[in-house]
Design a protein around this motif. Structure first.
Motif, PDB file in Angstrom:
ATOM      1  N   GLU A   1      27.865  43.857  37.677  1.00  0.00           N
ATOM      2  CA  GLU A   1      29.109  43.866  38.384  1.00  0.00           C
ATOM      3  C   GLU A   1      30.070  44.614  38.347  1.00  0.00           C
ATOM      4  O   GLU A   1      30.587  45.152  39.165  1.00  0.00           O
ATOM      5  CB  GLU A   1      29.483  42.125  38.220  1.00  0.00           C
ATOM      6  CG  GLU A   1      30.849  41.872  39.238  1.00  0.00           C
ATOM      7  CD  GLU A   1      31.408  40.460  38.954  1.00  0.00           C
ATOM      8  OE1 GLU A   1      32.364  40.216  39.645  1.00  0.00           O
ATOM      9  OE2 GLU A   1      30.851  39.609  37.975  1.00  0.00           O
TER      10      GLU A   1
ATOM     11  N   ALA B   1      36.032  40.463  46.403  1.00  0.00           N
ATOM     12  CA  ALA B   1      35.092  39.472  45.988  1.00  0.00           C
ATOM     13  C   ALA B   1      33.914  39.894  45.388  1.00  0.00           C
ATOM     14  O   ALA B   1      33.254  41.058  46.106  1.00  0.00           O
ATOM     15  CB  ALA B   1      34.731  38.345  47.021  1.00  0.00           C
ATOM     16  N   SER B   2      33.429  39.625  44.302  1.00  0.00           N
ATOM     17  CA  SER B   2      32.466  40.399  43.521  1.00  0.00           C
ATOM     18  C   SER B   2      31.442  39.404  42.832  1.00  0.00           C
ATOM     19  O   SER B   2      31.880  38.366  42.684  1.00  0.00           O
ATOM     20  CB  SER B   2      32.690  41.580  42.781  1.00  0.00           C
ATOM     21  OG  SER B   2      33.646  41.065  41.468  1.00  0.00           O
ATOM     22  N   GLY B   3      30.251  39.890  42.462  1.00  0.00           N
ATOM     23  CA  GLY B   3      29.458  39.189  41.790  1.00  0.00           C
ATOM     24  C   GLY B   3      28.114  39.815  41.665  1.00  0.00           C
ATOM     25  O   GLY B   3      28.263  41.130  41.879  1.00  0.00           O
ATOM     26  N   SER B   4      27.233  39.350  40.960  1.00  0.00           N
ATOM     27  CA  SER B   4      25.885  39.985  40.936  1.00  0.00           C
ATOM     28  C   SER B   4      24.876  38.726  41.455  1.00  0.00           C
ATOM     29  O   SER B   4      25.052  37.629  41.375  1.00  0.00           O
ATOM     30  CB  SER B   4      25.566  40.675  39.637  1.00  0.00           C
ATOM     31  OG  SER B   4      25.432  39.591  38.648  1.00  0.00           O
ATOM     32  N   VAL B   5      23.774  39.244  41.791  1.00  0.00           N
ATOM     33  CA  VAL B   5      22.767  38.264  42.247  1.00  0.00           C
ATOM     34  C   VAL B   5      21.291  38.869  41.759  1.00  0.00           C
ATOM     35  O   VAL B   5      21.008  40.021  41.593  1.00  0.00           O
ATOM     36  CB  VAL B   5      22.625  38.354  43.813  1.00  0.00           C
ATOM     37  CG1 VAL B   5      22.114  39.738  44.448  1.00  0.00           C
ATOM     38  CG2 VAL B   5      21.542  37.202  44.282  1.00  0.00           C
TER      39      VAL B   5
ATOM     40  N   PRO C   1      34.096  41.137  35.241  1.00  0.00           N
ATOM     41  CA  PRO C   1      33.038  41.194  35.736  1.00  0.00           C
ATOM     42  C   PRO C   1      32.271  40.380  34.672  1.00  0.00           C
ATOM     43  O   PRO C   1      32.297  40.359  33.754  1.00  0.00           O
ATOM     44  CB  PRO C   1      32.633  42.715  35.283  1.00  0.00           C
ATOM     45  CG  PRO C   1      33.796  43.193  34.247  1.00  0.00           C
ATOM     46  CD  PRO C   1      34.859  42.326  34.748  1.00  0.00           C
ATOM     47  N   SER C   2      31.349  39.621  35.357  1.00  0.00           N
ATOM     48  CA  SER C   2      30.374  38.675  34.537  1.00  0.00           C
ATOM     49  C   SER C   2      29.223  39.235  33.758  1.00  0.00           C
ATOM     50  O   SER C   2      28.827  38.715  33.064  1.00  0.00           O
ATOM     51  CB  SER C   2      29.609  37.760  35.358  1.00  0.00           C
ATOM     52  OG  SER C   2      28.777  38.525  36.510  1.00  0.00           O
ATOM     53  N   ASP C   3      29.104  40.586  34.194  1.00  0.00           N
ATOM     54  CA  ASP C   3      27.897  41.392  33.725  1.00  0.00           C
ATOM     55  C   ASP C   3      28.333  42.808  33.765  1.00  0.00           C
ATOM     56  O   ASP C   3      29.106  43.135  34.838  1.00  0.00           O
ATOM     57  CB  ASP C   3      26.634  40.839  33.603  1.00  0.00           C
ATOM     58  CG  ASP C   3      26.223  40.963  35.388  1.00  0.00           C
ATOM     59  OD1 ASP C   3      26.779  41.727  36.082  1.00  0.00           O
ATOM     60  OD2 ASP C   3      25.158  40.458  35.523  1.00  0.00           O
TER      61      ASP C   3
END
Length: 133
Positions: free
Chosen positions: A115, A7-11, A110-112
């Motif tokens: 990520e 699970a991945s993402g950025s904050v 990846p959203s960006d």
């Protein structure tokens, strides 16, 4: 062998000085509680900052991360930017788009670029054992 799920993402951490480090601490704790326990942390080790403010923020985030990890006995290690880029793309100076393409080549969306960098660090750690024992 059990199937592993990534699970991945950025904050985005608040840019208000008064809450920035508290929000980062809370985010780490939330990750630990929801997806953890966190067994190890690898992060992008930035040694060059364009501006003084960026260097100060990075230093504060590093202090927060190391304190959080030390209090919980979680090992942590920085990975130089060039090492991450070279491992992901074959080029130590790969650009943001090249990092996104490399993450997509591994089957991620990846959203960006942040990520994509995080996914590259994950794969570096898995494939090289991350240097932590």
């Amino acid at each position: 062998m059990p199937r592993r799920v990534v699970a991945s993402g950025s904050v985005t951490i608040s840019f208000r000085f008064s809450t920035r480090y508290l929000r980062f601490t809370n985010w780490l704790t939330e990750l630990d509680q929801l997806s953890g326990p966190i067994a190890a942390i690898w992060f992008e080790e930035v040694r060059r900052h364009v501006a003084t403010d960026a260097a100060h923020v990075y230093g504060g985030l590093m202090a927060t991360l190391t304190a959080w990890a030390e209090l919980r006995g979680v090992p942590y290690q920085g990975v130089p930017v060039g090492t991450v880029k070279r491992h992901a793309t074959g080029k130590g100076n790969a650009g943001k788009e090249e990092m996104i393409v490399a993450a997509r080549a591994r089957g991620f969306r990846p959203s960006d670029d942040n990520e994509a960098d995080a996914l590259a660090i994950l794969h570096w750690a898995i494939e090289t054992r991350g240097g932590l024992r």
